[in-house]
Design an enzyme around this catalytic site. Structure first.
Site, mmCIF file in Angstrom:
data_model
loop_
_atom_site.group_PDB
_atom_site.id
_atom_site.type_symbol
_atom_site.label_atom_id
_atom_site.label_comp_id
_atom_site.label_asym_id
_atom_site.label_seq_id
_atom_site.Cartn_x
_atom_site.Cartn_y
_atom_site.Cartn_z
ATOM 1 N N ARG A 236 0.848 -1.205 0.000
ATOM 2 C CA ARG A 236 0.000 0.000 0.000
ATOM 3 C C ARG A 236 0.879 1.249 0.000
ATOM 4 O O ARG A 236 2.091 1.174 0.095
ATOM 5 C CB ARG A 236 -0.911 0.000 1.221
ATOM 6 N N GLY A 237 0.218 2.399 -0.064
ATOM 7 C CA GLY A 237 0.900 3.681 0.076
ATOM 8 C C GLY A 237 1.967 3.915 -0.965
ATOM 9 O O GLY A 237 1.788 3.631 -2.160
ATOM 10 N N ASP A 280 8.951 -10.993 5.666
ATOM 11 C CA ASP A 280 9.395 -9.995 6.632
ATOM 12 C C ASP A 280 10.838 -9.646 6.286
ATOM 13 O O ASP A 280 11.728 -10.507 6.360
ATOM 14 C CB ASP A 280 9.297 -10.569 8.049
ATOM 15 N N VAL A 281 11.078 -8.397 5.897
ATOM 16 C CA VAL A 281 12.418 -8.031 5.432
ATOM 17 C C VAL A 281 13.473 -8.120 6.528
ATOM 18 O O VAL A 281 14.677 -8.117 6.239
ATOM 19 C CB VAL A 281 12.440 -6.606 4.820
ATOM 20 N N ALA A 308 10.208 -0.528 2.387
ATOM 21 C CA ALA A 308 9.604 -0.928 3.658
ATOM 22 C C ALA A 308 10.153 -0.068 4.794
ATOM 23 O O ALA A 308 11.363 0.130 4.913
ATOM 24 C CB ALA A 308 9.882 -2.401 3.929
ATOM 25 N N TYR A 372 13.608 7.343 13.957
ATOM 26 C CA TYR A 372 13.309 7.381 12.531
ATOM 27 C C TYR A 372 14.372 8.177 11.781
ATOM 28 O O TYR A 372 14.876 7.751 10.733
ATOM 29 C CB TYR A 372 11.931 8.005 12.325
#
Length: 466
Positions: A236-237, A280-281, A308, A372
């Site tokens: 998504r996104g 899952d990365v 991701a 982040y």
């Protein structure tokens, strides 16, 4: 998510009222639609010398047009398909769709006055969504002081000019490394990207072309034809938009996301006629599983987009390990581990491209986003150090740093804060996921082979700082 304010000030009675009250009026941006012309009006090329002549010829030559005497043997391919109405001197009654200032011959700051003031005479008559692009050399420690002053002056000039433009117009710069001709594939491709509607939310940015590597496409609408691209976080996104644009540009897409997003992931893969990989990365064998899937289903891997990402925002004084560690694990540890698997596999040998999603938070910081910002700053460092490892194979690693983009995540920001965030850039609005995807697709293309280890911001140009 719809920007209601933008729609109101651009339609009907509310448009007139906003004008009367002097309210900010962000413009509807000109975005790429396949088949649209590169520009919707004439272009003005300013500057002197062989490089300015070459750029003017590049923009004006029809498909299959004659080579310019200053261009190299690849010129006919370079010139194919531009066919623009190009002027070399400003005309008082013309509304330009683009102004290109070729300043590669600058030797002293005094040399700026002629072309810059000529450009200034056109700014009040630019068409909506116009493009202003500088082409110049970078200032280096080896330059004479006057040369370095002139070249560095272009950086400040361009960033300031971009903040003055209105009507959805943007200003960006192509910085051509010493010894690289202005007809090199990546110079041509970067210039075209900045002139095009693909760069709608890229503003006030200077992108350096480091070498003459790269290969121009046979078809500018499908520059990724025959390439296999992996996109993580594709359910998504922004990730889904990246998959859409890469497929539109001709790539076969492997869409990757966590099993919990399986239904949305399948929808993305089906829409782009690619394949889906639930993964899952952060898994230790993520890189190997991506390679195995790409080999088994498509026979190769050419492009990897590390999209991701997660946030767990908190003031650092209140930060805990359960908030810090997952952010670093997904946003930067996983791309590092996947890259290592790719680089040691022997599969990345045909002009590979790695494009990673950074963030303006990783450049300028953001309150409450220490984890982040650390992870996204890490991404910028990662691509800078990874790029030289790919150069022997004709490859590159670069990053795209989005600013405020209209996504599900930003839709959860309180309404007043969201409105303020939208207006704090030169274009006075948030970007769309497709704006990020267009920048990713450009850096993933074979033509961008001379852009090495760089970070391109897609932020509408923040009003303060860079």
């Amino acid at each position: 998510m719809t920007d209601t304010y933008l729609e109101l000030v651009n339609s009907g009675l509310t448009k007139k009222l906003a004008a009367q009250l002097g309210l900010p009026r962000p413009a509807r941006l000109r975005r790429h639609r396949p088949g649209d012309p590169l520009l919707d009006g004439p272009a003005l090329v300013l500057g002197h010398g062989p490089d300015a002549d070459a750029v003017a010829t590049l923009l004006s030559s029809p498909a299959g047009g004659p080579a310019h005497p200053h261009l190299d043997d690849a010129a006919p391919a370079v010139l194919d398909g531009w066919d623009l109405d190009v002027h070399r001197h400003p005309a008082p009654d013309v509304r330009y769709a683009a102004v290109v200032l070729v300043l590669t011959d600058l030797a002293h700051p005094d040399g700026l006055a002629g072309p810059v003031l000529a450009a200034a005479s056109t700014l009040k008559r630019l068409r909506p969504g116009a493009r202003v692009v500088t082409v110049h050399r970078p200032a280096t420690d080896a330059d004479a002081p006057a040369v370095a002053a002139a070249r560095q002056g272009v950086d400040g000039l361009l960033r300031s000019l971009a903040k003055e433009l209105r009507g959805g117009a943007t200003g960006n710069g192509v910085v051509v490394a010493e010894g690289v001709p202005v007809t090199a594939p990546s110079v041509v491709a970067t210039l075209r990207f900045f002139l095009s509607a693909r760069s709608a939310f890229v503003d006030g940015q200077l992108l350096e072309v480091d070498s003459d590597a790269g290969e121009l496409p046979a078809d500018w609408e499908r520059p990724l034809a025959g390439r296999v691209a992996v996109v993580t976080g594709a359910a998504r996104g922004i990730g889904a938009a990246i998959a859409d644009v890469l497929a539109r540009d001709g790539a076969t897409v492997v869409a990757v996301d966590v099993p919990a997003a399986g239904e949305q992931l399948a929808a993305t893969a089906n829409r782009v006629r690619g394949t889906a990989l639930q993964l899952d990365v952060t898994a230790p064998d993520a890189g190997e599983r991506i390679l195995a899937h790409a080999r088994a289903r498509h026979g190769r891997i050419d492009v990897v987009v590390h999209n991701a990402g997660i946030t767990r925002d908190k003031l650092l004084a209140n930060m805990t390990p359960d908030r810090w560690e997952p952010v670093l694990a997904v946003n930067v540890d996983a791309p590092l581990r996947i890259n290592e698997a790719l680089l040691t596999s022997g599969d990345l040998v045909d002009s590979p491209r790695i494009v990673a999603l950074a963030s303006t938070s990783g450049i300028a910081g953001n309150r409450g986003q220490t984890s982040y910002a650390a992870s996204k700053g890490g991404v910028i460092g990662m691509v800078r150090a990874t790029a030289p490892l790919l150069v022997p194979f004709g490859g590159t690693a670069n990053a795209v740093a989005p600013g405020f983009i209209e996504t599900e995540m930003t839709a959860r920001i309180p309404a007043v804060t969201r409105q303020v965030a939208r207006r704090l850039n030169s274009l006075q609005q948030g970007g769309l996921p497709v704006d990020v995807a267009e920048a990713v697709a450009f850096l993933a293309s074979p033509a961008a082979g001379g852009v090495v280890g760089r970070t391109l911001r897609v932020c509408g140009q923040n009003m303060v700082g860079r």
